[in-house]
Design a protein around this motif. Structure first.
Motif, PDB file in Angstrom:
ATOM      1  N   SER A 137       0.823  -1.216   0.000  1.00 15.69           N
ATOM      2  CA  SER A 137       0.000   0.000   0.000  1.00 15.69           C
ATOM      3  C   SER A 137       0.852   1.259   0.000  1.00 15.69           C
ATOM      4  O   SER A 137       0.552   2.229  -0.707  1.00 15.69           O
ATOM      5  N   ARG A 138       1.936   1.236   0.771  1.00 15.30           N
ATOM      6  CA  ARG A 138       2.813   2.399   0.822  1.00 15.30           C
ATOM      7  C   ARG A 138       3.498   2.640  -0.518  1.00 15.30           C
ATOM      8  O   ARG A 138       3.665   3.786  -0.948  1.00 15.30           O
ATOM      9  N   MET A 139       3.877   1.558  -1.197  1.00 19.01           N
ATOM     10  CA  MET A 139       4.524   1.722  -2.502  1.00 19.01           C
ATOM     11  C   MET A 139       3.533   2.241  -3.541  1.00 19.01           C
ATOM     12  O   MET A 139       3.876   3.097  -4.364  1.00 19.01           O
ATOM     13  N   ARG A 140       2.315   1.746  -3.508  1.00 15.72           N
ATOM     14  CA  ARG A 140       1.303   2.231  -4.447  1.00 15.72           C
ATOM     15  C   ARG A 140       0.982   3.704  -4.184  1.00 15.72           C
ATOM     16  O   ARG A 140       0.814   4.496  -5.118  1.00 15.72           O
ATOM     17  N   GLU A 141       0.927   4.066  -2.912  1.00 14.23           N
ATOM     18  CA  GLU A 141       0.677   5.459  -2.577  1.00 14.23           C
ATOM     19  C   GLU A 141       1.845   6.333  -3.025  1.00 14.23           C
ATOM     20  O   GLU A 141       1.656   7.417  -3.588  1.00 14.23           O
TER      21      GLU A 141
END
Length: 461
Positions: free
Chosen positions: A247-251
């Motif tokens: 999720s952090r990478m997608r964000e």
């Protein structure tokens, strides 16, 4: 099975931290099953070599380690292993350093390993020696009366005959391998190269079953490609830690497409060539600028070796130049990170990446390629771009295979991967996943140890 004695340069004892790699997990499982022992260097330095053994038992795995002198570490490990054999076996003859002191330290430490471990070996034990650091160990064990079945597995490539012959002691090094009962290689390519050397330099006979006979002793030769702990890595990719990192990478991507490379900082990994291929892609596809980025994770290693210092300086300069040329205030094309990450976090990053670039100039196997495939969402998998010169290319034929020396091929492969339709991505992923599931690290370990246990030892006349 018989009790197993595993010998390697370093010992990766189980710990409560969950940071063990797939190889250590597989070997640890075999040691538990056989009540075996894992022997090697502790990684620690001692003023004077004593031969004292540090015995431990962690999570059911018995380990035995020794400390080495500073001279041993300099000549055996930093010297012959990593400044002579490593570059030579990875086809970088231009970087190989040949010094008598290195070779002497290599022989001395192998003899010290043998002297120390022989009293720990019982009559019916299987002895499994791992990797290029310990090629002569079988010969040293035989010289000290060890009549057990002894196997050797090489985790890096075996070079062609003409390259190997640049090593002053090449004949003595290879002849020491004839003390083993089973010799395993990652790929058919490496196996073929070894057979070619044995036939041309020793007139060894090799039959259709892969049994090599020389000077009255028979050795079984096999190609046994190592895998990953596929089920465990699949589970890691959907763990809470991995989901959070995903999720952090997608964000962080902010709607852009992420590509990923994960490599130890080493000249064999083709990072400079990868950056140049990506630069070519950005130049040839200006419409992709601002829409895609490469996350390159490259933790440093062997910083005391000059060639590793040079590759780090080169990549620092190259990534800076590419970012300076193409970036704008909202986007940089390369996120270049010189640190490592735990496997669950890496699994989440793999799953977030639409493309993985695994483009070594030469590699024995390269498990990052398999980990990337295993981490993917089967409903929307990413695309693997893989060097033809990685051992994994013999198995993962449904990856986009490239010549990493060609910036044009790498550039074209990136464009193809980004444009690949979902149906094709799923079909390629499924074919690779089938192999990764069937030929995992446990399959590799069982195949080698079963063959070693089934091979009768024939002492040289």
């Amino acid at each position: 099975m018989s009790r197993l004695v595993i010998i390697s340069n370093r010992v990766s004892a189980p710990s409560g931290g969950g940071a063990q790699g797939g190889l250590a997990i597989a070997l640890s499982a075999a040691l538990r099953e056989s009540n075996g022992i894992w022997f090697g260097w502790s990684g620690e330095e001692i003023e004077t070599f004593t031969g004292n053994i540090n015995f431990q038992r962690n999570q059911g795995v018995a380990t035995a380690t020794i400390d080495l002198e500073a001279q041993d570490i300099d000549e055996y490990y930093n010297g012959f292993a990593n400044r002579t054999l490593w570059p030579l076996f990875h086809y970088r003859i231009d970087l190989a350093e040949y010094e008598r002191g290195f070779a002497g330290g290599y022989e001395r430490v192998n003899a010290r390993f043998a002297e120390t471990v022989v009293p720990l070996i019982e009559e019916d034990d299987l002895v499994w020696v791992n990797d290029y650091h310990l090629i002569p160990l079988g010969r040293e064990l035989r010289a000290r009366g060890c009549e057990n079945r002894i196997g050797f597995f090489l985790h890096i490539p075996w070079p062609p005959t003409r390259l190997l012959m640049s090593l002053p002691s090449h004949r003595e090094l290879v002849e020491s391998l004839f003390a083993y009962d089973v010799i395993g290689f990652q790929t058919e390519d490496s196996l073929d190269a070894f057979r070619g050397y044995a036939r041309s330099q020793f007139d060894a006979e090799i039959d259709d079953a892969g049994v090599m006979t020389y000077d009255g002793h028979s050795v079984r030769l096999i190609a046994d490609p190592i895998g990953i702990d596929t089920a465990d890595f699949r589970a890691s990719a959907t763990s809470e830690t991995a989901r959070e990192r995903f999720s952090r990478m997608r964000e962080s991507a902010d709607g852009r497409t992420m590509m990923i490379g994960v490599d130890r900082l080493d000249y064999s990994k083709g990072l400079q060539e990868r950056f140049l291929g990506y630069e070519r892609f950005l130049s040839a596809n200006p419409e992709q600028q601002g829409k895609v980025f490469l996350l390159q994770i490259a933790p440093p290693s062997r910083g005391e070796v000059q060639s590793y210092q040079e590759i780090r300086a080169t990549l620092d300069s190259l990534s800076g130049r590419i970012n300076g040329e193409f970036s704008n205030v909202e986007w940089v094309p390369i996120r270049y990170v010189n640190k490592g990450y735990p496997r669950e976090q890496l699994a989440g990053m793999y799953r977030a990446a639409r493309v993985a670039l695994v483009t070594p100039l030469r590699d024995g196997m390269n498990l990052v390629a398999k980990e990337y495939v295993a981490a993917q969402d089967e409903a929307d998998p990413g695309v693997l771009i893989l060097s033809r010169f990685a051992g994994a290319a013999e198995q993962l034929t449904d990856a986009i295979l490239v010549n990493p020396h060609s910036p044009e091929e790498v550039s074209d492969a990136i464009a193809t991967a980004l444009a690949m339709p979902l149906e094709e991505r799923i079909a390629r992923w499924r074919a690779m996943m089938d192999n990764i599931e069937q030929e995992d690290v446990f399959w590799w370990r069982r195949r080698f140890t079963d063959m070693l246990e089934a091979t009768p030892h024939e002492m040289t006349a």
